[in-house]
Write a protein that holds these residues in place. Structure first.
Motif, PDB file in Angstrom:
ATOM      1  N   UNK A   1      66.657  -2.621  47.267  1.00 41.54           N
ATOM      2  CA  UNK A   1      67.442  -3.845  47.077  1.00 41.54           C
ATOM      3  C   UNK A   1      68.340  -4.099  48.287  1.00 41.54           C
ATOM      4  N   UNK A   2      68.908  -3.033  48.828  1.00 42.75           N
ATOM      5  CA  UNK A   2      69.777  -3.176  50.003  1.00 42.75           C
ATOM      6  C   UNK A   2      68.969  -3.670  51.202  1.00 42.75           C
ATOM      7  N   UNK A   3      67.787  -3.113  51.398  1.00 44.29           N
ATOM      8  CA  UNK A   3      66.945  -3.536  52.513  1.00 44.29           C
ATOM      9  C   UNK A   3      66.543  -5.002  52.374  1.00 44.29           C
TER      10      UNK A   3
ATOM     11  N   UNK B   1      67.360  -8.069  54.944  1.00 45.45           N
ATOM     12  CA  UNK B   1      66.342  -8.966  55.481  1.00 45.45           C
ATOM     13  C   UNK B   1      66.720 -10.424  55.238  1.00 45.45           C
ATOM     14  N   UNK B   2      67.193 -10.724  54.036  1.00 44.00           N
ATOM     15  CA  UNK B   2      67.553 -12.103  53.705  1.00 44.00           C
ATOM     16  C   UNK B   2      68.704 -12.612  54.561  1.00 44.00           C
ATOM     17  N   UNK B   3      69.587 -11.712  54.982  1.00 41.92           N
ATOM     18  CA  UNK B   3      70.734 -12.113  55.797  1.00 41.92           C
ATOM     19  C   UNK B   3      70.427 -12.095  57.290  1.00 41.92           C
TER      20      UNK B   3
ATOM     21  N   UNK C   1      81.094  -6.722  51.884  1.00 40.90           N
ATOM     22  CA  UNK C   1      79.730  -6.216  51.715  1.00 40.90           C
ATOM     23  C   UNK C   1      78.724  -7.128  52.411  1.00 40.90           C
ATOM     24  N   UNK C   2      78.960  -8.422  52.370  1.00 43.18           N
ATOM     25  CA  UNK C   2      78.067  -9.358  53.065  1.00 43.18           C
ATOM     26  C   UNK C   2      78.047  -9.062  54.561  1.00 43.18           C
TER      27      UNK C   2
ATOM     28  N   UNK D   1      75.008  -7.637  56.897  1.00 37.61           N
ATOM     29  CA  UNK D   1      74.554  -8.524  57.968  1.00 37.61           C
ATOM     30  C   UNK D   1      74.470  -7.825  59.318  1.00 37.61           C
ATOM     31  N   UNK D   2      75.110  -6.676  59.449  1.00 36.63           N
ATOM     32  CA  UNK D   2      75.091  -5.971  60.741  1.00 36.63           C
ATOM     33  C   UNK D   2      74.455  -4.593  60.646  1.00 36.63           C
ATOM     34  N   UNK D   3      74.223  -4.104  59.451  1.00 33.63           N
ATOM     35  CA  UNK D   3      73.691  -2.744  59.276  1.00 33.63           C
ATOM     36  C   UNK D   3      72.243  -2.652  59.765  1.00 33.63           C
ATOM     37  N   UNK D   4      71.900  -1.538  60.402  1.00 35.76           N
ATOM     38  CA  UNK D   4      70.533  -1.351  60.890  1.00 35.76           C
ATOM     39  C   UNK D   4      69.600  -1.124  59.715  1.00 35.76           C
TER      40      UNK D   4
END
Length: 643
Positions: A494-496, A500-502, A564-565, A569-572
């Motif tokens: 879900x996190x991945x 991707x969506x962001x 969290x957004x 949005x920046x997490x690898x």
């Protein structure tokens, strides 16, 4: 006044007492990598461990509440001690004799209050243990023997006896150098007509220790008919004893609780003894009060809230036990652990069960039998006539109000579905909506606004196979519920997908925008999904991505969700190659889990209702399961092409 502790001695204490050994007396520590350890912070409520200990540096730091320091700072903070009191306690643990400047060795009457009260309780415990051997204590030894406890058991649990005279303990402790004020403050003595007298007289005594193993109070059991006091008498509230913050047996059970990720909550001192002697060494009990929030905090730090943790309550099956179970259920969601209830045959407590049927029966008793929520709801529903519409409606009203208190929306929904089966209402979504409605009303009346419930129907793949957008459901206004566990495949996927969506919306559009909020099982992720929808969906990110992200952040209801957004949005990404194939895998995994959950819900409901289902309703449910199974099979075989 007392002299200042020599600086070299303070340094010696810091060096001699490893910080990890001290901290582990209060919470479970696990490897955090790089030589560090981690655990749930004891200074603030958290659901994932942000508290880290560096044994090599002798320091701790919480990245959640920013508390930090050395061993001395930790003990000062957690036990509310002064600097000198803390150094004295740690010095005693390490066997270091302290030197005091400006006056030489610090006399005992100048030592800190907590240290003195703890020492008084330790001396009292030794006195009581010795008195259990006296001729007068024969009645106490007989009481223990009749319940299956021999001398070795009494010694192991440091059970003692308080003489029936007025001031035996008081005179003994005075001889040890304790003042009358200290004895009154400790709760060991009380004011009499001619001075302090013993609070406990002619009773069997159990010492009550805190998590660090220090005796802070006593539980006393009446033995004689001419004793007009209550059956059990506990130490009153004192500077070191708060009944809502202690658990009897925690000093003996804490290591095994942490090791086994299991705690057994029983109702009395003899029940704890019986369980431990039978091999259930994770048993603990409250001390004259209901199991509450502070007790939960103690256990959570030991259990670490991992997915396999279990808390098992052994309440009597009588009305009082049922009320206790309902109180415990209301706090159930504060655990990430699974909670169960165990009731022995004939409503026997563990002590009586051990006497009647032996150690094996006690061990069998605490093997998880009935989920606590199921037991609690059955107790409510069982009071109504479910054969009538009015009875079912009344049962639903009372039980739904209890379920609505569950803050974790995914758990709330699951329990609501099961409630529908218990009441005999085939329309599960009606019950789910009813529970969500009650939760919203509670928030509107002054709740904490953290999104205690989420209504809406379960995922229906038939709505989406043609590309039609699924009806939006209300998302939590802020992350709530169990900690995000990235070791969980569901949470990780879900996190991945959200990342991707962001970050790369072109890879998941337009399929992502057809996904319902309820397909994200972690409430924080559901909140982010709702923000994306309110910002115009991932498809909006195909244009100006920067403007799209700003819109998503603007849709966040508070700083927690907004943070969290930005994090997502920046997490690898986890994967090495981020392309359409990778994106398709995430889309399929999230959808497939949603479909499987719906299949399990429908089949579980049918199993619970049994023969109570009308033929036409049974056929409709079976057809729904068949359609869902075909869709799941297609997803597994064709992947993203089946979306």
């Amino acid at each position: 006044m007392a002299g200042r502790i020599n600086d070299d001695d303070v340094k010696a204490v810091r060096d001699a007492v490893p910080i990890d050994s001290v901290v582990s007396e209060y919470l479970q520590l696990r490897n955090a990598g790089g030589g560090n350890l981690k655990g749930l912070c004891p200074f603030h409520d958290e659901k994932s461990p942000s508290f880290q200990v560096s044994p090599g540096k002798g320091l701790f730091h919480c990245f959640g509440c920013q508390e930090g320091g050395d061993t001395i700072a930790f003990v000062m903070k957690i036990d509310h001690l002064s600097f000198s009191e803390t150094v004295e306690r740690l010095a005693a643990k390490a066997g270091i004799t302290l030197r005091y400047e400006e006056g030489g060795y610090n006399p005992s009457h100048q030592r800190g209050e907590r240290i003195r009260l703890i020492e008084a309780h330790q001396a009292a415990a030794e006195f009581y243990v010795h008195q259990l051997e006296s001729p007068e204590a024969e009645i106490g030894r007989k009481f223990l023997a009749e319940r299956g406890f021999d001398q070795d058991a009494a010694t192991h649990f440091r059970v003692g006896y308080s003489p029936a005279g007025w001031d035996h303990l008081t005179r003994y402790l005075r001889g040890k150098g304790f003042s009358d004020k200290e004895l009154i403050t400790s709760g060991l003595s009380q004011d009499g007509r001619r001075g302090p007298i013993d609070r406990f007289r002619g009773r069997l005594m159990w010492p009550i220790s805190d998590t660090a193993g220090e005796i802070v109070g006593f539980g006393a059991r009446k033995l004689r008919d001419d004793d007009n006091g209550p059956k059990y008498l506990n130490t009153p509230e004192t500077p070191v004893y708060k009944k809502s913050q202690v658990l009897y047996g925690i000093d003996l059970a804490k290591k095994d609780i942490a090791k086994a990720s299991r705690a057994v909550v029983v109702e009395g001192y003899t029940d704890v003894m019986a369980c431990h002697l039978a091999g259930v060494t994770t048993a603990i009990a409250t001390c004259g009060t209901a199991f509450g929030n502070d007790h939960i905090k103690i256990l959570r730090r030991l259990l670490m809230d991992n997915g396999s943790a279990r808390v098992i309550f052994t309440f009597d099956g009588d009305s009082a036990g049922q009320k206790a179970a309902l109180r415990a259920f209301e706090d159930d969601q504060k655990f990430a652990a699974e909670t169960y209830i165990a009731i022995a045959p004939d409503n026997m407590d563990p002590c009586d069960l051990r006497l009647a049927k032996g150690d094996d029966a006690v061990r069998d008793l605490v093997e998880p039998r009935t989920p606590l929520f199921e037991f609690a709801l059955r107790q409510i529903v069982g009071r109504y006539d479910l054969e009538t519409p009015a009875g079912r409606a009344a049962a639903l009203d009372e039980a739904a109000a209890v379920v609505a208190k569950i803050k974790t929306s995914s758990v709330q929904r699951e329990v609501a579905v099961q409630l529908a089966g218990l009441v005999g209402i085939l329309d599960q979504e009606f019950v789910v909506h009813r529970v969500a409605q009650l939760a919203r009303w509670a928030r509107d009346k002054g709740g904490d606004g953290r999104g205690e419930g989420r209504g809406g129907r379960a995922p229906d793949p038939q709505d989406r196979r043609g590309g039609a957008s699924h009806q939006a459901v209300q998302a939590p206004t802020a992350p709530s519920g169990p900690a995000l566990n990235l070791r969980s495949p569901a949470h990780r996927t879900e996190r991945e997908l959200l990342k991707l969506a962001l970050q790369k919306p072109a890879l998941v559009s337009p399929a992502f925008d057809a996904y319902g909020v309820d397909e994200f099982t972690a409430p924080p992720y559901a909140a982010v999904r709702q923000c994306i929808e309110e910002a115009g969906g991932a498809e909006r990110g195909l244009g100006d991505n920067r403007e799209y992200l700003v819109a998503v952040m603007d849709a966040a209801p508070n700083n927690t969700v907004r943070s969290l957004v930005t994090e997502l949005a920046v997490e690898v990404f986890i994967g090495k190659t981020i392309d359409e194939t990778y994106a398709g895998m995430q889309l399929v995994h999230v959808r497939l889990r949603a479909v499987d959950r719906r299949i399990n819900d429908v089949q579980g409901s049918l199993a619970r209702l049994g023969s109570n289902v009308a033929p036409e309703d049974l056929a409709a449910a079976q057809n729904e399961v068949w359609v869902l199974q075909q869709y799941a099979q297609s997803l597994r075989a064709k992947g993203a092409d089946a979306l």
